[in-house]
Scaffold this active site. Structure first.
Site, short mmCIF file in Angstrom:
data_model
loop_
_atom_site.label_atom_id
_atom_site.label_comp_id
_atom_site.label_asym_id
_atom_site.label_seq_id
_atom_site.Cartn_x
_atom_site.Cartn_y
_atom_site.Cartn_z
N SER A 163 64.48 2.08 -67.59
CA SER A 163 64.97 1.33 -66.43
C SER A 163 64.76 2.17 -65.19
CB SER A 163 66.47 1.00 -66.60
OG SER A 163 66.98 0.40 -65.42
N GLU A 164 63.60 2.01 -64.57
CA GLU A 164 63.29 2.81 -63.38
C GLU A 164 64.29 2.58 -62.26
OE1 GLU A 164 59.74 2.77 -65.88
OE2 GLU A 164 61.03 1.15 -65.12
N GLN B 296 56.83 7.49 -65.26
CA GLN B 296 55.73 7.80 -66.18
C GLN B 296 54.36 7.58 -65.54
OE1 GLN B 296 56.41 5.69 -69.89
NE2 GLN B 296 57.50 7.46 -70.72
N PHE B 297 54.21 6.50 -64.77
CA PHE B 297 53.00 6.22 -64.01
C PHE B 297 53.44 5.60 -62.69
CE2 PHE B 297 51.77 6.05 -68.42
CZ PHE B 297 50.54 6.69 -68.47
N ILE C 113 56.69 2.32 -60.84
CA ILE C 113 57.73 2.62 -59.87
C ILE C 113 58.26 1.37 -59.16
CG2 ILE C 113 56.35 2.94 -57.75
CD1 ILE C 113 57.92 5.55 -57.27
N PRO D 201 59.84 -1.41 -59.98
CA PRO D 201 61.25 -1.81 -60.15
C PRO D 201 62.23 -0.94 -59.38
CG PRO D 201 60.12 -1.86 -62.25
CD PRO D 201 59.18 -1.19 -61.28
N HIS E 186 48.70 1.29 -65.07
CA HIS E 186 48.76 2.74 -65.28
C HIS E 186 47.88 3.51 -64.31
CE1 HIS E 186 50.28 1.13 -69.04
NE2 HIS E 186 50.65 2.33 -69.43
#
Length: 331
Positions: A65-66, A88-89, A93, A95, A135
């Site tokens: 859950s960004e 992670q990528f 970002i 969200p 990604h």
């Protein structure tokens, strides 16, 4: 008498790991948060070994859950911690965009300076590693548009460590972009222990009087290669690695383009709305009368980054940059 500094030969991702370890030792208020960063050491192993060394309360595996863990990090930062969030990528970002732009970037202004948000958001970005959709984004321009957050983008191991430490110590939020293509592309000597590189300062990689080539992140090696090929034709290029995308080193840009009178900007991002356009505005504002040719942009295209091998047709190449150099020289 100068004291010899011990160094280690590191890749960029190892330099990131070394910077995080250095600051976890240096400051008890530094906390890492992100998906799979603890037991697994992160998707690129940037945090490998840190949870085992510093414990689960300082290197925290979060839910997927960004928006949630970025929002939690903002609250931690306001209350005295210095959280470092890993996305992670960069394409993951979005969200968290509302949390970053509505809160992290505005709290200093909203509270008239009573509170700051000393947090870092790390995000691998860019194409060229054969990753699937979402990604491979290079959407740094979304973040440089909002005052209140700094955007940093190293291209070398040495710069990555020094800039990440500076970002962790900065009183304001910093988006720290890590070019995936550079993670393990080469090694260089990196000092042991703590050192910093000033945020907001670019770096001149090559000196030349004929043309200025400006790049950042994974496009820096592309720009350097093109400059090397241009030199074989008797064209000598200033090559600038911006290192910080907001705030930009306007003085370095102006000084170089006033000297050469010709400029090529290399960005991986889509052409429309990209950072290159802001750089052109800086050139027009500071150095228009010095220009001998229109500024050339070499960029990605206005399309989602294509899958796998088709990335090669999307990304700027040394050949495309060299053609742009030839164009401004011949104008």
């Amino acid at each position: 008498m100068t004291t010899a500094v011990n160094t280690k030969t590191l890749t960029l991702v190892q330099a990131v790991n070394d910077a995080l370890r250095t600051m976890l030792h240096e400051r008890e208020d530094v906390i890492l948060l992100g998906e799979d960063i603890g037991q697994n050491g992160g998707v690129f192993r940037a945090t490998d070994g840190l949870q085992a060394e510093f414990g689960e309360e300082r290197v925290i595996d979060t839910p997927l859950s960004e928006a949630g863990f970025t929002g939690a990090a903002i609250g931690m930062a306001v209350n005295g911690f210095r959280p470092v969030v890993e996305i992670q990528f960069l394409g993951f970002i979005y969200p968290a965009y509302e949390q970053i732009m509505t809160h992290a970037a505005r709290i200093r202004s909203r509270t008239k300076g009573h509170f700051t948000v000393p947090m870092v958001i790390r995000a691998p970005y860019g194409a060229g590693v054969r990753a699937p959709e979402i990604h491979s984004d290079s959407t740094e321009a979304l973040f440089i548009h909002m005052p209140g957050i700094k955007v940093v983008c190293p291209s070398t191991p040495y710069d990555a460590k020094g800039l990440l430490i500076a970002a962790i110590e900065d009183p304001d939020p910093v988006l720290f972009l890590e070019p995936m293509r550079c993670y393990r592309a080469f090694r260089e000597e990196v000092p042991e222990g703590k050192y910093t590189i000033e945020i907001g300062k670019g770096k001149k990689l090559r000196e030349g009087d004929d043309v200025t080539v400006i790049a950042w992140g994974a496009m820096v090696p592309v720009a350097v290669k093109a400059a090397e090929e241009a030199e074989k034709k008797g064209i000598h290029a200033d090559v600038i690695d911006l290192r910080t995308l907001y705030p930009l080193d306007k003085d370095m840009i102006a000084e170089s383009v006033q000297k050469t009178g010709r400029t090529v900007i290399v960005q991986e991002a889509h052409a429309t709305g990209g950072l290159a356009n802001d750089i052109i505005a800086i050139i027009n504002d500071t150095s228009f009368l010095y220009q001998k040719a229109p500024v050339e942009r070499v960029s990605g295209f206005d399309t989602p980054v294509p899958f796998f091998a088709y990335e090669d047709d999307y990304l700027p190449t040394p050949e495309r940059v060299l053609r742009a150099i030839d164009k401004v020289i011949q104008f």
